[in-house]
Design a protein around this motif. Structure first.
Motif: not given
Length: 95
Positions: A28-34
Motif C-alpha cells: 500500500i503506497v501513499q502518494p507524497l504531497r504535492s
C-alpha cells in the motif's frame, strides 16, 4: 499520473486473487504531497523488494503491466525504484 513518488505505508495479503498476481508482493503506497494534495493510498505490485516506510518511485497503467512481463496482468501500479534522496528547489516550483 504516469510516474510518481510515494511512501510505502503497509502490505496487503490476498489469498484468492487473479492468477496474474500469483507470487507478487502487494504494498500500500501513499502518494507524497504535492500542490494537488496527497491523494488516496493505492495498492502497487512490488517489483524490486521495497518495504514499509520506504520512499518509492511508482508507475501506473501499461508501464506497470510491462514490469510484470505480462501485458494482460491485473496490475495498474508498480513500484520500480527505492528513492535514496530527493532535492527539490522550491524556487523553481510553479505557483
Amino acid at each position: 499520473m504516469a510516474m510518481w513518488v510515494g511512501k510505502v505505508i503497509g502490505t496487503l495479503v490476498a489469498t484468492p486473487k487473479d492468477d496474474s498476481l500469483t507470487g507478487s508482493k502487494l504494498l500500500i503506497v501513499q502518494p507524497l504531497r504535492s500542490k494537488r494534495g496527497a491523494g488516496e493510498p493505492i495498492v502497487a505490485i512490488d517489483a524490486i523488494g521495497s518495504g514499509t516506510g520506504e520512499t518509492v518511485l511508482v508507475v501506473n497503467g501499461s508501464a506497470a503491466r510491462h514490469v510484470t512481463g505480462n501485458s494482460k496482468a491485473a496490475v495498474d501500479a508498480a513500484i520500480i525504484g527505492i528513492i535514496d534522496s530527493m532535492e527539490i528547489n522550491k524556487d523553481l516550483l510553479e505557483e
